[in-house]
Design an enzyme around this catalytic site. Sequence first.
Site, PDB file in Angstrom:
ATOM      1  N   HIS A 178      62.743   7.835  -6.438  1.00  0.00           N
ATOM      2  CA  HIS A 178      61.582   7.360  -5.688  1.00  0.00           C
ATOM      3  C   HIS A 178      62.027   6.406  -4.590  1.00  0.00           C
ATOM      4  O   HIS A 178      62.478   5.296  -4.872  1.00  0.00           O
ATOM      5  CB  HIS A 178      60.634   6.654  -6.664  1.00  0.00           C
ATOM      6  CG  HIS A 178      59.402   6.115  -6.060  1.00  0.00           C
ATOM      7  ND1 HIS A 178      59.135   4.758  -6.007  1.00  0.00           N
ATOM      8  CD2 HIS A 178      58.335   6.733  -5.487  1.00  0.00           C
ATOM      9  CE1 HIS A 178      57.962   4.570  -5.448  1.00  0.00           C
ATOM     10  NE2 HIS A 178      57.443   5.744  -5.124  1.00  0.00           N
TER      11      HIS A 178
ATOM     12  N   GLU B  44      63.279  11.407  -2.784  1.00  0.00           N
ATOM     13  CA  GLU B  44      61.918  11.383  -2.259  1.00  0.00           C
ATOM     14  C   GLU B  44      61.805  10.503  -1.021  1.00  0.00           C
ATOM     15  O   GLU B  44      61.846   9.280  -1.125  1.00  0.00           O
ATOM     16  CB  GLU B  44      60.948  10.870  -3.337  1.00  0.00           C
ATOM     17  CG  GLU B  44      59.489  10.964  -2.925  1.00  0.00           C
ATOM     18  CD  GLU B  44      58.763   9.627  -2.859  1.00  0.00           C
ATOM     19  OE1 GLU B  44      57.536   9.644  -2.664  1.00  0.00           O
ATOM     20  OE2 GLU B  44      59.416   8.576  -2.987  1.00  0.00           O
TER      21      GLU B  44
ATOM     22  N   ASP C  96      59.341   9.187   2.090  1.00  0.00           N
ATOM     23  CA  ASP C  96      57.964   9.107   2.581  1.00  0.00           C
ATOM     24  C   ASP C  96      57.994   9.257   4.097  1.00  0.00           C
ATOM     25  O   ASP C  96      58.828   8.627   4.774  1.00  0.00           O
ATOM     26  CB  ASP C  96      57.346   7.756   2.225  1.00  0.00           C
ATOM     27  CG  ASP C  96      57.064   7.616   0.736  1.00  0.00           C
ATOM     28  OD1 ASP C  96      56.705   8.627   0.112  1.00  0.00           O
ATOM     29  OD2 ASP C  96      57.203   6.495   0.212  1.00  0.00           O
TER      30      ASP C  96
ATOM     31  N   HIS D 191      57.561   3.868   3.679  1.00  0.00           N
ATOM     32  CA  HIS D 191      56.453   4.033   2.749  1.00  0.00           C
ATOM     33  C   HIS D 191      55.113   3.764   3.404  1.00  0.00           C
ATOM     34  O   HIS D 191      54.098   4.342   3.008  1.00  0.00           O
ATOM     35  CB  HIS D 191      56.625   3.096   1.547  1.00  0.00           C
ATOM     36  CG  HIS D 191      55.542   3.222   0.529  1.00  0.00           C
ATOM     37  ND1 HIS D 191      54.502   2.318   0.431  1.00  0.00           N
ATOM     38  CD2 HIS D 191      55.309   4.153  -0.425  1.00  0.00           C
ATOM     39  CE1 HIS D 191      53.689   2.686  -0.548  1.00  0.00           C
ATOM     40  NE2 HIS D 191      54.142   3.797  -1.084  1.00  0.00           N
TER      41      HIS D 191
ATOM     42  N   GLU E  51      56.851  12.939   0.795  1.00  0.00           N
ATOM     43  CA  GLU E  51      55.417  12.664   0.797  1.00  0.00           C
ATOM     44  C   GLU E  51      54.962  12.394   2.221  1.00  0.00           C
ATOM     45  O   GLU E  51      55.510  11.522   2.896  1.00  0.00           O
ATOM     46  CB  GLU E  51      55.077  11.463  -0.078  1.00  0.00           C
ATOM     47  CG  GLU E  51      53.585  11.139  -0.059  1.00  0.00           C
ATOM     48  CD  GLU E  51      53.228   9.844  -0.757  1.00  0.00           C
ATOM     49  OE1 GLU E  51      52.089   9.356  -0.541  1.00  0.00           O
ATOM     50  OE2 GLU E  51      54.065   9.298  -1.499  1.00  0.00           O
TER      51      GLU E  51
END
Length: 330
Positions: free
Chosen positions: A41, A68, A70, A83, A164
Amino acid sequence: MRYSIWALAISAGLAACAAPDAPSAHVWQTLSGEPPLVIAHRGANGELPEHTIEAYTLAIEQGADIIEPDLVLTSDGVFVVRHDRYLADSTDIADHPEFADRRRIEGGRDDWWVDDFTLAEIRTLRARQVRAGRPTEFDGLYMIPTFEDVLDLAAAHGVATEPEVKSPSQFIAAGLDPLPELVRILRLRGLDTADAPIAIQCFEPDFLARLNGEIDTPLLMLVFQMQELEPDLDPLIPTVALEDMIAFADGVGPYKALLVDGNGMDTGFIARAHALGLPVHPWTFRDDDPVGDGADIETELRRIYDLGADAVFTDFPATAVRVRDAMAAE
């Protein structure tokens, strides 16, 4: 349901789940029957500033199967990896006097906003640790990568990615629709297929539904509890119903409190998702952030693995890999 990376035995990371000289005896309750995947993450951000090449590289070295990033957009339409749209928390932008006049208030927050800056300007910033209590000696050392920088890293190391798309509706309102650029990059790199080593996640179902009509890449619907915002709602009801998301998503990424209640008991969420063919990737597991029922991180991970989570988002990939390996050998 598309063929997805969650059904694959991703070769690099999962081989480590078995003892060196013997196959694993553990019976996993994942959809594929394979050991759960470990998703770094924002990289190994428990140790290094999040969303940096260095944090992703450390996560890969620690055995993460998936990294991951963002994704947010610069004013010139380039995906960089942060993020949030605002920059003060995770970068040293406050130390750049040349950008002092770009600070503005939006939605009640006085900050600098990524879509007010070009990629060249973002490249002058350096990353900082976001969460209190974590190491800060690496603040100011690492650049802000682009999405394509992270894809290059993943390809070089043979790991998957699970990006994401952050707040697409806010970028659309600012005249920057993330979808065309995302589709362009995925098609250019051959990542627009159902068996590509990537899955796209988002909290906004409308964006995923649009994306579903453009590419065959696996899509993950992120859901959370509204209890914190609307106390009258049932805390065990996700923001998007499982039955609704199967029309456009290939998996679900729930807030972990949707899976286990405050007493550490199974809510049945994973079983319901699996019955619909949806892999489950809960978030976020942190060594330094105990859960409400007082369980330590090993206990928390073990019960989530036992319930059949297909992957876990974690700030500390080494811990999630260690617990998974120990269970595989049991």
